[in-house]
Design an enzyme around this catalytic site. Structure first.
Site, PDB file in Angstrom:
ATOM      1  N   ARG A 187       0.136   9.867  -2.163  1.00 41.04           N
ATOM      2  CA  ARG A 187      -0.757   9.040  -1.005  1.00 41.04           C
ATOM      3  C   ARG A 187      -0.236   7.809  -1.719  1.00 41.04           C
ATOM      4  O   ARG A 187      -0.745   7.441  -2.048  1.00 41.04           O
ATOM      5  CB  ARG A 187      -2.273   9.544  -1.256  1.00 41.04           C
ATOM      6  N   GLY A 188       0.315   7.464  -0.706  1.00 38.55           N
ATOM      7  CA  GLY A 188       1.040   6.135  -0.785  1.00 38.55           C
ATOM      8  C   GLY A 188      -0.066   5.243  -1.065  1.00 38.55           C
ATOM      9  O   GLY A 188       0.038   3.857  -1.740  1.00 38.55           O
ATOM     10  N   GLU A 189      -0.789   4.765  -0.409  1.00 35.97           N
ATOM     11  CA  GLU A 189      -1.873   3.831  -0.388  1.00 35.97           C
ATOM     12  C   GLU A 189      -2.689   4.378  -1.742  1.00 35.97           C
ATOM     13  O   GLU A 189      -3.928   2.645  -1.807  1.00 35.97           O
ATOM     14  CB  GLU A 189      -3.070   3.816   0.853  1.00 35.97           C
ATOM     15  N   ARG A 216       0.711   4.124  -4.429  1.00 38.70           N
ATOM     16  CA  ARG A 216       1.854   2.934  -4.519  1.00 38.70           C
ATOM     17  C   ARG A 216       2.414   1.717  -4.922  1.00 38.70           C
ATOM     18  O   ARG A 216       3.427   0.990  -5.847  1.00 38.70           O
ATOM     19  CB  ARG A 216       2.930   3.066  -2.816  1.00 38.70           C
ATOM     20  N   GLY A 236      15.585   5.227  10.452  1.00 34.44           N
ATOM     21  CA  GLY A 236      16.248   5.786  11.075  1.00 34.44           C
ATOM     22  C   GLY A 236      15.964   7.089  10.855  1.00 34.44           C
ATOM     23  O   GLY A 236      16.697   7.744  12.134  1.00 34.44           O
ATOM     24  N   GLU A 246       3.931  18.281   2.203  1.00 36.34           N
ATOM     25  CA  GLU A 246       4.556  18.248   1.280  1.00 36.34           C
ATOM     26  C   GLU A 246       3.941  19.387   0.279  1.00 36.34           C
ATOM     27  O   GLU A 246       4.811  19.986  -0.376  1.00 36.34           O
ATOM     28  CB  GLU A 246       4.244  16.771   0.365  1.00 36.34           C
TER      29      GLU A 246
END
Length: 158
Positions: free
Chosen positions: A18-20, A23, A51, A85
């Site tokens: 979980r990035g926040e 990270r 992209g 995931e």
């Protein structure tokens, strides 16, 4: 020419997180240590090209990895994407012999196995959005239970 049933493996390690939560601190140290040892590691911020669609890219990277480290942190279960995931990772563990190593970062492994407190609250929120009997939510709950039952590392420091 005989075809191989073994999947093509591109990455040594796939990191699910979980990035926040991790990270800007723990993840950077872990990724740096793996990289320094020559371990080719997939981290979404490093590997996804601008992209590129996120879902297919991440799912393909999981399939193309030898090992996955799931970093279970406080808010991991609040992200439906993290749960997707985790479910994919556990599917690949069964179908492709993916090695899965859970890392419990400031989270008790019991919280992941049988959601209480924050993980229970997150799952209730998902149930209200997708439906209590949603196959998606049941799949996520099973993935958490299965992954949380694996032998891993419990980190309680900051």
């Amino acid at each position: 020419m005989a075809s191989s049933s073994k999947p093509e493996r591109t990455y040594h390690v796939f990191l699910s997180f979980r990035g926040e939560d991790v990270r800007n601190n723990f993840l950077g140290h872990l990724y740096g240590a793996l990289d320094q040892k020559g371990i080719y590691t997939y981290v979404d911020s490093e590997e996804l090209r601008k992209g590129e669609q996120i879902a297919p890219g991440l799912m393909k990277a999981i399939e193309e990895s030898h090992i996955t480290i799931i970093i279970f942190s406080d808010d991991y279960a609040s992200s439906w994407w993290c749960l997707e995931e985790a479910a994919k990772i556990m599917d690949c563990k069964e179908e492709r012999d993916l090695m899965v190593f859970p890392l419990f970062y400031k989270v008790d492994p019991r919280e992941v196995r049988t959601p209480r407190e924050r993980y229970r609250k997150a799952m209730v929120k998902h149930e209200s959005k997708f439906g209590k009997d949603s196959e998606k939510v049941k799949r996520w709950e099973k993935a958490l239970s299965d992954a949380g039952s694996l032998s891993g590392c419990h980190l309680t420091f900051g």
